[in-house]
Structure formats: C-alpha cells, structure tokens
Design an enzyme around this catalytic site. Sequence first.
Site, short mmCIF file in Angstrom:
data_model
loop_
_atom_site.label_atom_id
_atom_site.label_comp_id
_atom_site.label_asym_id
_atom_site.label_seq_id
_atom_site.Cartn_x
_atom_site.Cartn_y
_atom_site.Cartn_z
N SER A 52 -7.41 6.86 3.50
CA SER A 52 -7.45 6.47 5.34
C SER A 52 -6.03 7.62 5.72
O SER A 52 -5.52 7.37 5.91
CB SER A 52 -6.92 5.11 5.66
OG SER A 52 -5.72 4.03 4.63
N LYS A 106 -4.53 3.42 -5.62
CA LYS A 106 -4.29 2.05 -4.66
C LYS A 106 -5.69 1.28 -4.90
O LYS A 106 -5.70 -0.20 -4.64
CB LYS A 106 -5.50 2.39 -3.46
CG LYS A 106 -4.19 4.10 -2.63
CD LYS A 106 -5.33 4.46 -1.65
CE LYS A 106 -6.91 5.15 -2.56
NZ LYS A 106 -6.61 6.97 -2.81
N SER A 107 -6.54 1.34 -5.99
CA SER A 107 -7.83 0.40 -6.54
C SER A 107 -7.04 -0.62 -7.11
O SER A 107 -7.32 -1.49 -7.86
CB SER A 107 -9.48 0.91 -7.16
OG SER A 107 -9.41 1.91 -6.02
#
Length: 205
Positions: free
Chosen positions: A113, A45-46
């Site tokens: 999430s 993600k990052s």
Amino acid sequence: MNDIAKTSSGNVVWHQGRVSEDDRRGSLAQNPLTIWLTGLSGSGKSTVAYDLEYELLDRGFKAFVLDGDNVRHGLCGDLGFSADDRAENIRRVAEVARLMNDAGLIVISAFISPYRRDRDGARRVIGEERFVEIYLSTPIEICEQRDPKGLYEKARQGRIPDFTGVSAPYETPTDPSIRLDTSALNRRECMDRLLEELLPHASRK
Ligand SMILES: Nc1ncnc2c1ncn2[C@@H]1O[C@H](COP(=O)(O)OP(=O)(O)OP(=O)(O)O)[C@@H](O)[C@H]1O
Ligand SMILES: [Mg+2]
C-alpha cells in the site's frame, strides 16, 4: 452506511439487520479493528501479520489476515501493479476488511500500500476508530539484502516494472500509530510492542 459508497444503480437500498454492532461486540467479546501493515517488500508485513494473528488467537481473539500475495490469488487476481490497479486492490481489500469488521472480527492486513491516498481511502472506508496504521520502517537496504522472494534482484535487472522502492514510489506514512523497524527488533520484540499497543483497543471494555 458511509457517504463515499458508490453504486452503479440508483435502485439500491440499505437493509438494516437486527443485530447491533454492540450485540456483536458482546457476543465475540472483542472490539473489531483493522490493523493495517504498510511497508516495502521484505519489510516483514506477512511475517508480522501471521505472528500477530497467532498471538491474538492464542489469547482468545477472533482475527484473520488479509495478505497481499494471497488476495492476488483470488479476489484481486485480475489486477497488476500500476498505480490504478494498486488503488483498486486497496479499495477492494478495504471493503472486505470493513465487512469483516462489521462481522466483529479483527483484521490484520499486509499490503505494501505505497500510496498515501490509497491508505487514507482505506481508513475512510473502514472508519477512523477501527483503523490502526502500522508502518514497517525497515530500511530498503535491509529489505533488499533479505530479498526473500528474489524480487529486488529481478527488479534491479529491469525484469519487474513498477516495483516499489526501485521503479515505483513508496510514500512514507506521516503519522502511523506504531513504527516497527524489523532490522532493529526481532520477531518476539515486534509482537511485544504490537500487543502492548493493540490489546487495550481490542479488548471489550
Ligand atoms: N523482526 C522481524 N520481523 C519480521 N520479519 C523479519 C524479522 N527479522 C527478520 N525477518 C525476515 O524478513 C523477511 C520479511 O519477509 P516478508 O515476506 O514478511 O515481507 P513482506 O513485507 O510481507 O514482503 P512482500 O511485500 O514482498 O510480501 C522474512 O524473511 C523474515 O524472516
Ligand atoms: Mg508479504
């Protein structure tokens, strides 16, 4: 204002500004979006978020990353990883993303999430037309092999409670706009796939 907004006082009245959403789109020459990256720790993600921010700025867009670990250095520094704290983390981030979208910016969010309910809550706060869900579907075996922060190793030793994929659940998105398995696509291929999908939405028609 959206109908799920809550205030602790009844004496709060929305003050309408003079600049319309459309004026802002015109002035920034883009459509605001929140590109919501979800996936396991180590799924990418990052890495993807900051690559995408770079690519968008390179094309003249105004974009900014909200990253899980970074946000926990400040705004969400008081929260842990229980289901309740994760819900509050995502609620705050969604409100910030919405404000940044109201300001006309493109937001790229990088948060595990793991709970569908929290992601759906973010979608409601941000607005269906602005929210783009991207599922980083990298298999857990690969995430665990990468273990860029050494967290899986600690979690397997029982040293991190509530660790997603080990001692806490990850609820897979049912209908993401894009799925990216970063073990099958390299970083350049991930960008090409994302830009192909997102540029038509981000560009002001
Ligand atoms: N195609 C790819 N896209 C993104 N990352 C990749 C890719 N191929 C390999 N990687 C590597 O996978 C790792 C992903 O780590 P990253 O910190 O981005 O994950 P994350 O999802 O942000 O995890 P966390 O939830 O713990 O913050 C990095 O070491 C990155 O170099
Ligand atoms: Mg990260």
